[in-house]
Design a protein around this motif. Sequence first.
Motif, PDB file in Angstrom:
ATOM      1  N   VAL A  49      -0.612  -5.981  -6.241  1.00 53.30           N
ATOM      2  CA  VAL A  49       0.879  -6.436  -6.408  1.00 53.30           C
ATOM      3  C   VAL A  49       0.790  -7.595  -7.371  1.00 53.30           C
ATOM      4  O   VAL A  49       1.682  -7.715  -8.500  1.00 53.30           O
ATOM      5  CB  VAL A  49       1.458  -6.912  -5.065  1.00 53.30           C
ATOM      6  N   GLU A  50      -0.214  -8.443  -7.329  1.00 51.62           N
ATOM      7  CA  GLU A  50      -0.534  -9.670  -8.454  1.00 51.62           C
ATOM      8  C   GLU A  50      -0.565  -8.924  -9.786  1.00 51.62           C
ATOM      9  O   GLU A  50      -0.142  -9.633 -10.812  1.00 51.62           O
ATOM     10  CB  GLU A  50      -1.885 -10.346  -7.933  1.00 51.62           C
ATOM     11  N   LYS A  51      -1.768  -7.977  -9.802  1.00 54.57           N
ATOM     12  CA  LYS A  51      -1.806  -7.123 -11.236  1.00 54.57           C
ATOM     13  C   LYS A  51      -0.418  -6.745 -11.657  1.00 54.57           C
ATOM     14  O   LYS A  51      -0.126  -6.887 -12.925  1.00 54.57           O
ATOM     15  CB  LYS A  51      -2.782  -6.330 -11.020  1.00 54.57           C
ATOM     16  N   ALA A  52       0.301  -6.178 -10.789  1.00 52.31           N
ATOM     17  CA  ALA A  52       1.557  -5.600 -11.315  1.00 52.31           C
ATOM     18  C   ALA A  52       2.495  -6.971 -11.733  1.00 52.31           C
ATOM     19  O   ALA A  52       3.205  -6.554 -12.826  1.00 52.31           O
ATOM     20  CB  ALA A  52       2.171  -4.612 -10.193  1.00 52.31           C
ATOM     21  N   THR A  53       2.368  -7.924 -10.964  1.00 53.55           N
ATOM     22  CA  THR A  53       3.462  -8.932 -11.349  1.00 53.55           C
ATOM     23  C   THR A  53       3.010  -9.633 -12.754  1.00 53.55           C
ATOM     24  O   THR A  53       3.857 -10.004 -13.507  1.00 53.55           O
ATOM     25  CB  THR A  53       3.293  -9.899 -10.293  1.00 53.55           C
ATOM     26  N   LEU A  87       5.706   0.211  -6.299  1.00 54.51           N
ATOM     27  CA  LEU A  87       5.196  -0.381  -7.566  1.00 54.51           C
ATOM     28  C   LEU A  87       5.089   0.940  -8.726  1.00 54.51           C
ATOM     29  O   LEU A  87       5.453   0.367  -9.684  1.00 54.51           O
ATOM     30  CB  LEU A  87       3.851  -0.963  -7.414  1.00 54.51           C
ATOM     31  N   PRO A  88       4.652   2.006  -8.307  1.00 53.00           N
ATOM     32  CA  PRO A  88       4.602   2.964  -9.485  1.00 53.00           C
ATOM     33  C   PRO A  88       6.096   3.357  -9.903  1.00 53.00           C
ATOM     34  O   PRO A  88       6.189   3.492 -11.292  1.00 53.00           O
ATOM     35  CB  PRO A  88       4.165   4.195  -8.869  1.00 53.00           C
ATOM     36  N   LEU A  89       7.007   3.186  -9.492  1.00 47.23           N
ATOM     37  CA  LEU A  89       8.148   3.694  -9.546  1.00 47.23           C
ATOM     38  C   LEU A  89       8.639   2.167 -10.415  1.00 47.23           C
ATOM     39  O   LEU A  89       9.654   2.597 -11.443  1.00 47.23           O
ATOM     40  CB  LEU A  89       9.274   3.960  -8.354  1.00 47.23           C
ATOM     41  N   MET A 147      -0.471   1.471  -6.621  1.00 44.27           N
ATOM     42  CA  MET A 147      -1.001   0.914  -8.006  1.00 44.27           C
ATOM     43  C   MET A 147      -2.517   1.794  -8.032  1.00 44.27           C
ATOM     44  O   MET A 147      -2.929   2.010  -9.214  1.00 44.27           O
ATOM     45  CB  MET A 147      -1.169  -0.572  -8.147  1.00 44.27           C
ATOM     46  N   GLN A 148      -3.016   1.847  -6.903  1.00 40.25           N
ATOM     47  CA  GLN A 148      -4.504   2.475  -7.245  1.00 40.25           C
ATOM     48  C   GLN A 148      -4.623   3.968  -7.370  1.00 40.25           C
ATOM     49  O   GLN A 148      -5.316   4.627  -8.233  1.00 40.25           O
ATOM     50  CB  GLN A 148      -5.224   2.449  -5.742  1.00 40.25           C
ATOM     51  N   ARG A 149      -3.301   4.328  -7.271  1.00 40.35           N
ATOM     52  CA  ARG A 149      -2.980   5.891  -7.726  1.00 40.35           C
ATOM     53  C   ARG A 149      -3.229   6.266  -9.376  1.00 40.35           C
ATOM     54  O   ARG A 149      -3.417   7.103  -9.856  1.00 40.35           O
ATOM     55  CB  ARG A 149      -1.726   6.656  -7.122  1.00 40.35           C
ATOM     56  N   ASP A 150      -2.771   4.906 -10.131  1.00 41.97           N
ATOM     57  CA  ASP A 150      -2.909   4.910 -11.429  1.00 41.97           C
ATOM     58  C   ASP A 150      -4.170   5.001 -12.219  1.00 41.97           C
ATOM     59  O   ASP A 150      -4.467   5.196 -13.301  1.00 41.97           O
ATOM     60  CB  ASP A 150      -2.266   3.600 -11.893  1.00 41.97           C
ATOM     61  N   ARG A 151      -5.360   4.888 -11.265  1.00 40.87           N
ATOM     62  CA  ARG A 151      -6.597   4.864 -11.871  1.00 40.87           C
ATOM     63  C   ARG A 151      -7.366   6.172 -12.188  1.00 40.87           C
ATOM     64  O   ARG A 151      -6.482   7.190 -11.842  1.00 40.87           O
ATOM     65  CB  ARG A 151      -7.725   4.338 -10.819  1.00 40.87           C
ATOM     66  N   LYS A 152      -7.955   6.164 -13.308  1.00 39.69           N
ATOM     67  CA  LYS A 152      -8.467   7.644 -13.706  1.00 39.69           C
ATOM     68  C   LYS A 152      -9.165   8.272 -12.736  1.00 39.69           C
ATOM     69  O   LYS A 152     -10.292   7.568 -12.262  1.00 39.69           O
ATOM     70  CB  LYS A 152      -9.160   7.243 -15.151  1.00 39.69           C
ATOM     71  N   PRO A 153      -9.112   9.547 -12.443  1.00 36.61           N
ATOM     72  CA  PRO A 153      -9.881   9.907 -11.351  1.00 36.61           C
ATOM     73  C   PRO A 153     -11.492   9.939 -11.736  1.00 36.61           C
ATOM     74  O   PRO A 153     -12.180   9.697 -10.681  1.00 36.61           O
ATOM     75  CB  PRO A 153      -9.503  11.468 -11.464  1.00 36.61           C
TER      76      PRO A 153
END
Lengths: 417, 122
Positions: free
Chosen positions: A91-95, A220-222, B1-7
């Motif tokens: 969350v910190e990285k996204a912020t 966060l992805p959305l 967010m971890q899902r964004d990492r490259k496989p």
Amino acid sequence: MPRGSGKPQKLAAISYIPWLGDFKLEINISTISILLNIVVVNMVNPVGQGLFPTGNDLSSIILNILWVVFFFSMILLFNQRLQIWTYQRNVEKATIKLQMLADKSREEALKSVQKYAQENIDIRSQVTSFLDFFTIEPVDRDPFGVLNRLEHLLDNRRDRFKAFVAQIAPKAGKAEAANTEDILEAAMALNFIFKVVRHYLILGKKTKSLMIFVQLDMQLPLIMKMAEAYFNAQKTFSAGKPIGDGLGPLVASKLMFGQPKRVIAEDIVCSEVDISNRKAYVLKAEGPGGLLGKPGEAVKRLVEDMGGKVARIFMVDASSKLEGENTGEVVEGVGAAIGDPGPEKYKIEEVATKYKIPLDAIVCKMDLEEALTTMKKEIVEASEIIIEKIKKAIVERTKEGDVVIIAGIGNTIGIGQ
Amino acid sequence: MQRDRKPKFAIISILLTFGAFILFVLATIVDPLSTYSNILMVAGLALLAASWGVYFIGGRSLQRAEVATENVITVIGCKGCDIREERPFSEGDYVFKEVGPCKKCAGTSYIRAIYAIPIKKD
């Protein structure tokens, strides 16, 4: 591979690997705990009996107990802390990224406004404080007349925006002022998203609540997708390029091309067009500035002026696609195809119901980013398909001499008439 | 967010961790020769550090702000003939804007369409 269907099929299997993502850190930490034990065992007992000493001597028993205590303490006592740390870090990285996007979009807005501002006047503080502008929704516990109240508030909001842009950018023409309003809207949206995410991050840290972080991390992805869409949209607004949401106005413009136009409602122009011996009133927002106008008011006035003698109302708009659907796919249905907060849609539904006029909806599928950024080729091609569908539907569903209304709904930035 | 990492980074990280684990187990098996045991231990720790490095640093590329890259085309047509020209978009262009006389006939040229073609990223 179908159009717009993301990554190639051969990568489908490997793309499942990120599924492990939520567990990777836990795997690493569990492994670390086991390995640290091995290190401890080997350091204490370098020539000893290996991972699990099996001797009956005191040192072996103590090492085994230490091993068990250490392992279970990692699992039972620090498990939630480790999870909080993992989610908090995401969350910190996204912020930080959201803050960067919000700052960049504010600078972009300032740069755009500065072109039309008076020289030697600092607009930074005015624009920065305007980004926190808000609108309070009307109370809906008593729903009677809620849409009238909402329309009144939306009118107030639009007037304030126009007045603010006129104040800070007096050199802007009508189209440039409308585009500047859109640029400010995008900057405000990013500013709001950043502040909300930051609020929950700080709240989560204060309360040390795993649930807050988990919920935020899952969304966060959305959220990031939406933020990036607004960020890219702002660049498009700055350049005055047509956006995907302009599909409705594009279709209307093509139909009314070369015909005389008149303004029939706020920021809405209309033309009379002959289509297969039927009289079609084609309407759209007045371009090429980034305007939406009041299409509901325009349709209502047209129908009322003709005493309800309208055979059909056709509405053309952009529609959000589901994942797996193709961009530019044209779909037909019934109803008022308009994505406003309510008042304009209500007016169309009300007048159509009053005079029993069938409402036909034709929409073109696209996602949020495609709707807010430069119009894709597929969407331009879809406009031709929609025109053909409208002409065919008029011939099939109306008689010669009938009157129809064709409303192109959407933001008309970059599209004249 | 971890899902964004490259496989690929996930796979490398897990493989390195697994390699480290094997080395540590080997270190415990070859204990009679404590020298080898220590070397294996150090190698295992290095692999472990590499695993963490790949996990935390290698997968960050998708976290950066992606700048949309697109090629925006302005299509010019004529009211009098079927000429069609394409040129890059320039600020001030809008659909149905008149852009002067036609090169082919005496008609008026206008902008027929403006659209974006995404540029493929490596």
